[in-house]
Write an enzyme that holds these catalytic residues in place. Structure first.
Site, PDB file in Angstrom:
ATOM      1  N   TYR A  86       0.840  -1.199   0.000  1.00  0.00           N
ATOM      2  CA  TYR A  86       0.000   0.000   0.000  1.00  0.00           C
ATOM      3  C   TYR A  86       0.871   1.242   0.000  1.00  0.00           C
ATOM      4  O   TYR A  86       1.994   1.227   0.494  1.00  0.00           O
ATOM      5  CB  TYR A  86      -0.904   0.008   1.243  1.00  0.00           C
ATOM      6  N   ASN A 121      -5.517  -4.399  -7.050  1.00  0.00           N
ATOM      7  CA  ASN A 121      -5.722  -3.107  -7.703  1.00  0.00           C
ATOM      8  C   ASN A 121      -4.753  -2.051  -7.189  1.00  0.00           C
ATOM      9  O   ASN A 121      -4.294  -1.184  -7.955  1.00  0.00           O
ATOM     10  CB  ASN A 121      -7.171  -2.639  -7.536  1.00  0.00           C
ATOM     11  N   HIS A 215      -7.475 -11.699  -6.817  1.00  0.00           N
ATOM     12  CA  HIS A 215      -7.586 -10.638  -5.809  1.00  0.00           C
ATOM     13  C   HIS A 215      -9.041 -10.284  -5.525  1.00  0.00           C
ATOM     14  O   HIS A 215      -9.450 -10.175  -4.362  1.00  0.00           O
ATOM     15  CB  HIS A 215      -6.834  -9.387  -6.268  1.00  0.00           C
ATOM     16  N   HIS A 224     -16.790  -4.147  -0.759  1.00  0.00           N
ATOM     17  CA  HIS A 224     -16.859  -4.048  -2.221  1.00  0.00           C
ATOM     18  C   HIS A 224     -17.975  -4.898  -2.806  1.00  0.00           C
ATOM     19  O   HIS A 224     -18.468  -4.603  -3.897  1.00  0.00           O
ATOM     20  CB  HIS A 224     -15.520  -4.476  -2.834  1.00  0.00           C
ATOM     21  N   HIS A 250      -9.179  -8.387  -1.397  1.00  0.00           N
ATOM     22  CA  HIS A 250      -9.854  -7.148  -1.818  1.00  0.00           C
ATOM     23  C   HIS A 250     -10.781  -6.607  -0.742  1.00  0.00           C
ATOM     24  O   HIS A 250     -10.631  -5.465  -0.331  1.00  0.00           O
ATOM     25  CB  HIS A 250     -10.601  -7.356  -3.130  1.00  0.00           C
ATOM     26  N   ASP A 251     -11.781  -7.379  -0.306  1.00  0.00           N
ATOM     27  CA  ASP A 251     -12.546  -6.963   0.862  1.00  0.00           C
ATOM     28  C   ASP A 251     -11.723  -7.280   2.103  1.00  0.00           C
ATOM     29  O   ASP A 251     -11.256  -8.408   2.280  1.00  0.00           O
ATOM     30  CB  ASP A 251     -13.899  -7.682   0.913  1.00  0.00           C
ATOM     31  N   HIS A 252     -11.551  -6.268   2.959  1.00  0.00           N
ATOM     32  CA  HIS A 252     -10.650  -6.396   4.109  1.00  0.00           C
ATOM     33  C   HIS A 252     -11.369  -7.097   5.258  1.00  0.00           C
ATOM     34  O   HIS A 252     -11.728  -6.484   6.271  1.00  0.00           O
ATOM     35  CB  HIS A 252     -10.152  -5.013   4.529  1.00  0.00           C
TER      36      HIS A 252
END
Length: 332
Positions: A86, A121, A215, A224, A250-252
């Protein structure tokens, strides 16, 4: 030899080189890597996603528990579901974020195994070629990240898919968020090739367990939610080829959704560092098996006929587990 003849030969060689390059490109299969299993034929690994924050947001605490669980299970490797660094991936192969967020965080002896990683992403918002560079493997030999590839074991095949280019939203407003699309454009051609290669590999696979990793989620009740592009383009191919699990980040969060139309299990492991809180979409109760919006990771244990998946929180506690069984198919 006159000038016109030399020109003709030169032109012919140029076209020959072009066609060789072209057919190598369009007919290239997914790169495969062999992963040995334990002496008893079993296999175990951990899954972590959305993690690279230099130890912040409990990344270091999650890494500590991964080390403990990894030692207990004697894991064979680690899977990363993307968003590895990140906020914008890596800037170059010598970006210090690689060591600060990976090498110096996952230091436990049990985690000194291959890390098979896909791009997320956020990784595409940096220099994608940096994460794909073999230079990183010389810095830390555990690291292996490619766009799409296959890991072969004696009982299972893991199919890693580059899902970010499937998402329409990332191409609608390029000025809002810049992505490194080198190697992806023209997009439609790239996606056709990815889908063709994956479908072909799944169809030809004789592995008892077929596991697909990307991902983006296909199904998710997290922040998301579902990825409609993957539902339309990828999901039918997974169901048609008897895939057992689709694993994503992707979804945390950590979550388990069970398909009501096939044996496919949708498993999210995106709790490697910063997690969502109180942000989710409702799903049918028959589909939704488990959801946790905190940090953590997933473990997978496989034999030829049985599988056990567990979700661990930031303290290592098992929050949810599922047991799967398979009939052992033998060649006639």
């Amino acid at each position: 030899m006159d000038g016109s003849c030399k020109h003709f030969i030169s032109l012919s060689l140029a076209w020959l080189a072009f066609f060789c390059l072209y057919f190598t490109f369009v007919s290239a299969e997914l790169q495969r890597f062999q992963q040995p299993v334990k002496a008893d034929g079993s296999l175990s690994f951990l899954v972590i996603g959305d993690w690279g924050r230099k130890g912040a947001y409990n990344q270091s605490e999650v890494a500590l528990q991964m080390g403990k669980v990894g030692e207990k299970l004697s894991i064979d490797f680690v899977v990363s579901t993307g968003d590895n660094f990140y906020d914008k991936g890596l800037a170059s192969p010598d970006d210090p974020d690689f060591k600060d967020s990976f090498t110096e965080i996952y230091t436990a002896n049990s985690l000194q195994k291959h890390w098979y990683s896909v791009l997320g992403n956020h990784d595409y918002r940096g220099n994608v070629r940096a994460q794909l560079s073999p230079i990183l493997r010389r810095i830390d030999s555990r690291w292996l990240c490619l766009r799409s590839f296959i890991v072969n074991t004696e009982m299972a095949e893991l199919f890693f898919i580059d899902t970010t280019p499937f998402v329409d939203e990332y191409f609608r407003n390029p000025k809002h968020q810049k992505f490194d699309w080198r190697g992806v454009i023209p997009r439609k051609k790239y996606l056709r090739r990815v889908l063709k290669d994956v479908e072909s590999a799944l169809r030809e696979s004789v592995a008892n367990w077929k596991i697909v990793i990307g991902h983006h989620p296909i199904r998710s009740m997290g922040h998301h939610g579902d990825t409609k592009e993957l539902i339309m383009q990828l999901l039918p191919k997974l169901e048609a080829n008897n895939v057992d699990m689709y694993i994503n980040g992707h979804d945390h969060c950590l979550e388990h959704i069970s398909s009501i139309t096939s044996p496919l299990q949708f498993l999210t492991s995106g709790g490697g560092s910063k997690a969502w809180k109180g942000d989710f979409h409702y799903l049918d109760r028959d589909e939704m098996k488990f959801y946790y919006d905190g940090q953590g990771f997933m473990s997978v244990e496989l034999t030829q006929t049985n599988g056990r998946i567990a979700f661990h929180d930031v303290l290592g506690k098992v929050l949810h587990s599922l047991d799967l069984s398979k009939q052992l198919y033998t060649a006639m």
